[in-house]
Design a protein around this motif. Structure first.
Motif, PDB file in Angstrom:
ATOM      1  N   PRO A 174       0.790  -1.238   0.000  1.00 41.87           N
ATOM      2  CA  PRO A 174       0.000   0.000   0.000  1.00 41.87           C
ATOM      3  C   PRO A 174       0.820   1.285   0.000  1.00 41.87           C
ATOM      4  CG  PRO A 174       0.085  -0.908   2.206  1.00 41.87           C
ATOM      5  CD  PRO A 174       0.813  -1.879   1.318  1.00 41.87           C
ATOM      6  N   ASP A 175       2.113   1.211   0.370  1.00 43.99           N
ATOM      7  CA  ASP A 175       2.937   2.423   0.446  1.00 43.99           C
ATOM      8  C   ASP A 175       3.256   2.976  -0.938  1.00 43.99           C
ATOM      9  OD1 ASP A 175       3.218   2.771   3.199  1.00 43.99           O
ATOM     10  OD2 ASP A 175       4.889   1.371   3.322  1.00 43.99           O
ATOM     11  N   SER A 176       3.534   4.247  -0.977  1.00 46.19           N
ATOM     12  CA  SER A 176       4.056   4.904  -2.177  1.00 46.19           C
ATOM     13  C   SER A 176       4.758   6.168  -1.739  1.00 46.19           C
ATOM     14  CB  SER A 176       2.937   5.245  -3.159  1.00 46.19           C
ATOM     15  OG  SER A 176       3.447   6.015  -4.232  1.00 46.19           O
ATOM     16  N   GLY A 177       5.808   6.526  -2.465  1.00 50.27           N
ATOM     17  CA  GLY A 177       6.517   7.755  -2.143  1.00 50.27           C
ATOM     18  C   GLY A 177       5.674   8.996  -2.366  1.00 50.27           C
ATOM     19  N   MET A 178       4.624   8.894  -3.186  1.00 46.25           N
ATOM     20  CA  MET A 178       3.721  10.017  -3.459  1.00 46.25           C
ATOM     21  C   MET A 178       2.341   9.669  -2.933  1.00 46.25           C
ATOM     22  SD  MET A 178       5.726  12.140  -5.041  1.00 46.25           S
ATOM     23  CE  MET A 178       4.502  13.357  -5.530  1.00 46.25           C
ATOM     24  N   ALA A 179       1.799  10.528  -2.074  1.00 45.77           N
ATOM     25  CA  ALA A 179       0.483  10.262  -1.499  1.00 45.77           C
ATOM     26  C   ALA A 179      -0.593  10.151  -2.557  1.00 45.77           C
ATOM     27  CB  ALA A 179       0.131  11.365  -0.501  1.00 45.77           C
ATOM     28  N   VAL A 180      -0.422  10.837  -3.675  1.00 48.91           N
ATOM     29  CA  VAL A 180      -1.430  10.837  -4.729  1.00 48.91           C
ATOM     30  C   VAL A 180      -1.563   9.464  -5.395  1.00 48.91           C
ATOM     31  CG1 VAL A 180       0.100  11.539  -6.620  1.00 48.91           C
ATOM     32  CG2 VAL A 180      -2.315  12.243  -6.642  1.00 48.91           C
ATOM     33  N   LYS A 181      -0.581   8.599  -5.197  1.00 50.61           N
ATOM     34  CA  LYS A 181      -0.617   7.265  -5.799  1.00 50.61           C
ATOM     35  C   LYS A 181      -1.206   6.197  -4.867  1.00 50.61           C
ATOM     36  CE  LYS A 181       3.577   7.814  -8.639  1.00 50.61           C
ATOM     37  NZ  LYS A 181       4.901   7.178  -8.929  1.00 50.61           N
ATOM     38  N   ARG A 182      -1.608   6.584  -3.656  1.00 51.41           N
ATOM     39  CA  ARG A 182      -2.032   5.587  -2.680  1.00 51.41           C
ATOM     40  C   ARG A 182      -3.518   5.256  -2.812  1.00 51.41           C
ATOM     41  NH1 ARG A 182       0.957   8.917   1.840  1.00 51.41           N
ATOM     42  NH2 ARG A 182       3.125   8.419   1.279  1.00 51.41           N
ATOM     43  N   TRP A 183      -3.795   3.971  -2.789  1.00 51.85           N
ATOM     44  CA  TRP A 183      -5.172   3.471  -2.778  1.00 51.85           C
ATOM     45  C   TRP A 183      -5.746   3.690  -1.380  1.00 51.85           C
ATOM     46  CZ3 TRP A 183      -7.165  -2.188  -2.917  1.00 51.85           C
ATOM     47  CH2 TRP A 183      -8.305  -2.286  -3.732  1.00 51.85           C
ATOM     48  N   PRO A 184      -7.028   4.021  -1.247  1.00 47.87           N
ATOM     49  CA  PRO A 184      -7.584   4.326   0.082  1.00 47.87           C
ATOM     50  C   PRO A 184      -7.528   3.132   1.035  1.00 47.87           C
ATOM     51  CG  PRO A 184      -9.061   5.076  -1.659  1.00 47.87           C
ATOM     52  CD  PRO A 184      -8.004   4.242  -2.327  1.00 47.87           C
ATOM     53  N   PRO A 185      -7.258   3.369   2.314  1.00 48.97           N
ATOM     54  CA  PRO A 185      -7.226   2.275   3.295  1.00 48.97           C
ATOM     55  C   PRO A 185      -8.491   1.435   3.320  1.00 48.97           C
ATOM     56  CG  PRO A 185      -6.285   4.259   4.242  1.00 48.97           C
ATOM     57  CD  PRO A 185      -6.852   4.656   2.908  1.00 48.97           C
ATOM     58  N   ARG A 186      -9.662   2.079   3.136  1.00 49.65           N
ATOM     59  CA  ARG A 186     -10.916   1.314   3.184  1.00 49.65           C
ATOM     60  C   ARG A 186     -10.980   0.293   2.044  1.00 49.65           C
ATOM     61  NH1 ARG A 186     -12.056   6.236   0.881  1.00 49.65           N
ATOM     62  NH2 ARG A 186     -13.264   6.207  -1.076  1.00 49.65           N
ATOM     63  N   HIS A 187     -10.389   0.627   0.907  1.00 45.17           N
ATOM     64  CA  HIS A 187     -10.352  -0.318  -0.217  1.00 45.17           C
ATOM     65  C   HIS A 187      -9.442  -1.500   0.110  1.00 45.17           C
ATOM     66  CE1 HIS A 187     -12.770   2.418  -2.328  1.00 45.17           C
ATOM     67  NE2 HIS A 187     -12.104   2.543  -3.474  1.00 45.17           N
ATOM     68  N   TRP A 188      -8.302  -1.199   0.753  1.00 43.69           N
ATOM     69  CA  TRP A 188      -7.390  -2.280   1.142  1.00 43.69           C
ATOM     70  C   TRP A 188      -8.073  -3.235   2.124  1.00 43.69           C
ATOM     71  CZ3 TRP A 188      -3.326  -3.513  -1.503  1.00 43.69           C
ATOM     72  CH2 TRP A 188      -2.575  -2.551  -2.176  1.00 43.69           C
ATOM     73  N   VAL A 189      -8.841  -2.687   3.040  1.00 40.27           N
ATOM     74  CA  VAL A 189      -9.524  -3.524   4.031  1.00 40.27           C
ATOM     75  C   VAL A 189     -10.549  -4.425   3.342  1.00 40.27           C
ATOM     76  CG1 VAL A 189     -11.122  -3.475   5.994  1.00 40.27           C
ATOM     77  CG2 VAL A 189      -9.128  -1.957   5.958  1.00 40.27           C
TER      78      VAL A 189
END
Length: 333
Positions: A171-186
Motif C-alpha cells: 500500500p505504500d508509495s513515495g507520493m500520497a497521490v498514488k495511494r489506494w484508500p485504506p478502506r479499499h485495502w480492508v
C-alpha cells in the motif's frame, strides 16, 4: 565493442527496474564487451549479482556536482566505446557526447502515449542500431541466486504456514497521490480471506496500515531489497500475486516472476504500467480532466494529493478503482 557504460540516475527503485530490459539487451547484443552500470545507492544492489553486468558503480550523492563527478570519473577510467544515459539532467548528454565513442543520450524522444517506458528505451536503442532488435519486448527481470530464493521460501513458509497462495499487499508509495484508500485495502483483504488467499502486508510504514492487519493481513518483516525480491519470487512460485500502486516495490515483484495487479490513478497505465506478461494494469478514472499524461508532475494534485474533483478528500482516480475490480483481476471474483 569492448566496453559499454550505462548511466541510470533517474532517482527511484522503479527507474532502475525500468532500465533492466535495455541493460540486458545491451549485454546480450555485445557479449564480447564489458558492461558497466553507474546507478544510485541503494538501488545498485539489484544489479550486483547479475551475470550480464560486469561492474556496478554505486553513487551515493544525488546533486548535480556529485553526479557529474562520478560520471566523469567513470568515463575517464572506462573510456567506453558506447555510453548511454536514461536521464537528460545534470548535463549528462554533453558529458557522454564529449567523451568519444558512440553516445545515446535521449531515450525520451517523441514517446507515444500507449507504449511502456521500458519498451520505449529498448525500441530506441534498436532504432539507433546499438542493440539487436530480437532482444526487444522482454520484460524486466532480476537475477536471484539459489540462497536468496531459499531464504524467500523459508520466510514465505513462516508467514503462510498452511500453504495458501499469498497475496502480497503493497500500500505504500513515495507520493500520497498514488495511494489506494485504506478502506479499499480492508475490503480487498476480506475478499482475499474469503477466497482462501493469504494477504501479506509489505510496507515500510506498517503502522500507517494497521487496519489491514486488524482485518486479517499478516505483516511481513522489514526486509532489504534483495530479501524482499526473494520473498516475491517464492510467492510467485507458489501461485501468489502482488497488489500495489505505481511504485518500485511492485515493479520489483514482477521482475522476479510474481504476477501483479497495478493500481494507476494520476499516472497513465499505458505508459507507466507493468509489462503485460507479468501484470494487469487498472486505470482509475480514465476520463480525469486534470490528468496530464505528458507531464504528470504538473498536475494540480501531484505534489500534495489534493484532488480538485473531491475537494481534497483523496485522489478520485485512485478511489475509482474498486476492490471488486482488483479481486476480479486476481481471479477471485
Amino acid at each position: 565493442m569492448r566496453s559499454i557504460l550505462v548511466v541510470e540516475v533517474m532517482g527511484g527503485l522503479g527507474d532502475v527496474i525500468l532500465a533492466l530490459p535495455a541493460i540486458h539487451a545491451l549485454a546480450l547484443s555485445h557479449p564480447e564487451a564489458t558492461l558497466h552500470v553507474l546507478t544510485l545507492e541503494p538501488w545498485h544492489v539489484l544489479l550486483e549479482r547479475d551475470p550480464l553486468v560486469g561492474e556496478v558503480i554505486p553513487l551515493a550523492g544525488r546533486d548535480t556536482a556529485e553526479v557529474r563527478r562520478a560520471v566523469e570519473d567513470a568515463l575517464d577510467r572506462i573510456r567506453p566505446d558506447l555510453s548511454i544515459t536514461t536521464s537528460r539532467r545534470h548535463g549528462l548528454p554533453g558529458l557522454l557526447e564529449a567523451a568519444g565513442g558512440v553516445a545515446v543520450t535521449n531515450l525520451w524522444r517523441s514517446p507515444p502515449p500507449d507504449q511502456l517506458v521500458d519498451q520505449r528505451y529498448v525500441e530506441l536503442l534498436a532504432l539507433d542500431g546499438v542493440i539487436d532488435p530480437r532482444y526487444a519486448g522482454q520484460p524486466p527481470r532480476l537475477a536471484l541466486d539459489p540462497d536468496e530464493l531459499g531464504a524467500g521460501r523459508e520466510l514465505l513458509s513462516a508467514l503462510v504456514p498452511d500453504g495458501r497462495p499469498a497475496a502480497l499487499l503493497v500500500p505504500d508509495s513515495g507520493m500520497a497521490v498514488k495511494r489506494w484508500p485504506p478502506r479499499h485495502w480492508v475490503r480487498l483483504t476480506s475478499r482475499l480471506l474469503a477466497a482462501a488467499r493469504a494477504p501479506v502486508l509489505v510496507a515500510e510504514e506498517p503502522e500507517r496500515w494497521r487496519e489491514l492487519t486488524q482485518a486479517g493481513a499478516v505483516r511481513a518483516p522489514r526486509l532489504a531489497l534483495r530479501q524482499l525480491a526473494g520473498l516475491y519470487a517464492a510467492a510467485g512460485e507458489a501461485g501468489g500475486a502482488c497488489v500495489g500502486g505505481d511504485t518500485g516495490p511492485v515493479r520489483l515483484a514482477t521482475a522476479v516472476g510474481l504476477r501483479a495487479v497495478g493500481l494507476y490513478g494520476p499516472t497513465v497505465a499505458a505508459r507507466y504500467g507493468l509489462h503485460p506478461r507479468h501484470g494487469v494494469n487498472l486505470q482509475g478514472l480514465p476520463e480525469c480532466p486534470v490528468r496530464q499524461p505528458a507531464n504528470f508532475t504538473e498536475q494540480v494534485c501531484w505534489w500534495d494529493a489534493q484532488c480538485p474533483l473531491t475537494e481534497g478528500n483523496g485522489p478520485a482516480c485512485m478511489s475509482h478503482i474498486s476492490p471488486e475490480e482488483v479481486a476480479a483481476a486476481l481471479g477471485i471474483g
